[in-house]
Design an enzyme around this catalytic site. Structure first.
Site, mmCIF file in Angstrom:
data_model
loop_
_atom_site.group_PDB
_atom_site.id
_atom_site.type_symbol
_atom_site.label_atom_id
_atom_site.label_comp_id
_atom_site.label_asym_id
_atom_site.label_seq_id
_atom_site.Cartn_x
_atom_site.Cartn_y
_atom_site.Cartn_z
ATOM 1 N N GLU A 7 1.018 -0.754 -0.153
ATOM 2 C CA GLU A 7 -0.204 -1.556 -0.195
ATOM 3 C C GLU A 7 -1.123 -1.030 -1.305
ATOM 4 O OE1 GLU A 7 -1.323 -0.831 3.808
ATOM 5 O OE2 GLU A 7 0.324 -2.035 4.601
ATOM 6 N N GLU A 9 3.662 -2.850 7.455
ATOM 7 C CA GLU A 9 4.387 -1.576 7.399
ATOM 8 C C GLU A 9 5.804 -1.693 7.942
ATOM 9 O OE1 GLU A 9 1.218 -1.803 8.137
ATOM 10 O OE2 GLU A 9 0.216 -0.427 6.759
ATOM 11 N N PHE A 38 -2.282 5.308 4.619
ATOM 12 C CA PHE A 38 -2.810 6.428 5.400
ATOM 13 C C PHE A 38 -1.727 6.829 6.389
ATOM 14 C CE2 PHE A 38 -6.613 4.446 3.870
ATOM 15 C CZ PHE A 38 -7.592 5.420 3.838
ATOM 16 N N ASP A 86 -2.000 7.840 9.182
ATOM 17 C CA ASP A 86 -2.399 7.360 10.503
ATOM 18 C C ASP A 86 -1.742 6.028 10.866
ATOM 19 O OD1 ASP A 86 -5.301 9.090 10.691
ATOM 20 O OD2 ASP A 86 -4.584 8.542 8.703
ATOM 21 N N PHE A 87 -1.302 5.266 9.853
ATOM 22 C CA PHE A 87 -0.727 3.949 10.109
ATOM 23 C C PHE A 87 0.760 4.008 10.446
ATOM 24 C CE2 PHE A 87 -3.921 2.203 6.720
ATOM 25 C CZ PHE A 87 -4.972 2.568 7.538
ATOM 26 N N HIS A 129 -8.317 7.356 10.049
ATOM 27 C CA HIS A 129 -8.027 7.516 8.618
ATOM 28 C C HIS A 129 -8.101 8.974 8.184
ATOM 29 C CE1 HIS A 129 -9.453 3.341 8.985
ATOM 30 N NE2 HIS A 129 -8.627 3.084 8.008
#
Lengths: 87, 341
Positions: free
Chosen positions: B37, B68, B91, B93-94, B137
């Protein structure tokens, strides 16, 4: 620093975009230290204007003899960032 | 002579060093491509792909929708077909939305196919907090990826290491998770500490995985760490040197494989171990390092301390975030505690 009159300035104006009103930027990174030999066109430092980072190329080949504005220093469109002693 | 000097003295930010390695590998092998992205037109929100689009075009530097599961799955498939994708998770976190693609596909397909296919891909992701981007994040999650078998996990702390590790990651025939700390990238709006910008040779070079680097030699206490906290530990060590405490700092550089030998040798010398990590304290890197030393050289251990994020989400508020993420003073305190035992 060199006493030579042949020194060439590394200038912010060379890369300052024409279409921005902002008259102040910040020196973000230097990629060379004083005393280093650089090639013409090589990015010697990076400045940030209105959140956009712009590389500043060496105007000539030679030795970077002086860094005038260190990292995190504010710079204006007319600022001299450093000096190069041509080869 | 001047050429030689120039080669040694050119300094790069960590992001530029990473990009240089990626560009080199893309020129050498047309199967290497990058997707994620905002990696093409934007250049990566942490400058991880800055400038690549203009040289390689949209066929090889590909922006993807927020998808994702789809694009990490596509990367796994492309890798199995012989390409060498680099897929960026913006990130870390994703990762949860694509956990099946990462944990059950990327990590396991070589094993589950009996070696019939391999998955030579690199999954890059930004990690770390310290800039008030809140709980979704700002995680570091080193342990999450190192915990499950099948993935190599790499964490550079300097521009020099970032380039050598990236060359190695792209050439590796197994999946590599390459985690870069946002604070180390050298971007304008998020200033880095002084350490990560280093001289970087223009020529290619690789840093093998599983080779920790002793970033500072010392006699009294061993600090084992990685990523941003290498630089915080170095700052702490400088201050502690003034008090007469000599600190050795080991930068792991990769978690899988882990260079246990270098850690044990250092602890054999100092007897005192402090592990510093920006990931959560429980079930993570700090516990693993201490366990490895205890298993192999328990009698060398005189004191152990760990410094990590308490098991809470990373707060948004600046003073609260500063409180939970280990700082230089926290490391100094832990070293003093270990040294006084």
């Amino acid at each position: 620093m060199s006493a030579s009159d042949d020194r060439v300035a590394v200038e912010a104006a060379a890369v300052w975009p024409d279409d921005v009103d902002e008259e102040e930027g910040v020196v973000v990174n230097w990629f060379a230290r004083e005393g280093r030999v650089v090639t013409e066109g090589e990015a010697v430092c990076e400045i940030q204007i209105e959140k956009v980072d712009v590389d500043v190329p060496a105007p000539v080949a030679g030795e970077l003899v002086e860094i005038v504005l260190e990292e995190d220093a504010e710079c204006t469109r007319g600022a001299t960032l450093g000096w190069i002693d041509p080869e | 002579m001047a050429q030689q000097e120039q080669r040694v003295e050119r300094e790069l930010t960590m992001s530029r060093a990473m990009v240089e390695a990626i560009a080199h590998e893309m020129r050498e092998d047309e199967e290497v491509f990058y997707m994620g992205e905002d990696v093409a037109d934007y250049g990566g929100i942490f400058d991880s792909t800055e400038g690549l689009l203009s040289e390689f075009g949209h066929d090889r530097i590909m922006d993807v929708p927020i998808s994702e599961t789809a694009y990490l799955g596509a990367a796994v498939g492309a890798a199995q077909q012989g390409m060498r994708p680099i897929a960026e998770l913006m990130f870390v976190d994703f990762f949860g939305v694509a956990m099946d693609q990462i944990y059950n596909g990327m990590a396991k397909n070589t094993y589950m196919s009996g070696g019939a296919v391999n998955v030579p891909m690199v999954l890059t992701a930004a990690v770390g907090g310290t800039y008030n981007d809140a709980a979704q994040h700002s995680q570091t999650l080193y342990g999450t990826f190192a915990h499950m078998a099948g993935m190599k996990v790499v964490v550079p702390s300097t521009a020099y290491d970032a380039k050598g590790l990236m060359h190695n990651a792209i050439r590796d025939d197994d999946p590599v998770v390459y985690l870069f700390h946002k604070r180390l990238m050298g971007i304008g709006w998020m200033p880095a500490p002084d350490g990560p910008k280093t001289p970087v040779p223009e020529d290619e070079y690789t840093i093998p995985f599983g080779s920790a680097d002793i970033k500072r030699e010392g006699e009294d206490v061993t600090v084992v760490t990685l990523g941003l906290h290498v630089h915080r530990a170095l700052e702490a060590a400088e201050s502690l040197a003034g008090e007469g405490t000599s600190v050795e700092i080991i930068d792991l550089r990769s978690l899988v494989p882990l260079d246990t030998e270098t850690i044990r040798e250092s602890v054999a010398k100092t007897g005192r171990l402090v592990v510093v990590d920006e990931d959560y304290r429980s079930f993570g890197v700090t516990g693993e390092i201490i366990a490895r030393v205890a298993e192999g050289s328990l009698s060398d251990l005189e004191a152990v301390e760990r410094v990590a994020v308490p098991d809470v989400p990373i707060p948004y508020a600046r003073p609260m975030e500063d409180e939970v993420i280990p700082g230089v003073e926290d490391i100094e305190t832990a070293v003093r505690n270990a040294d006084s035992k």
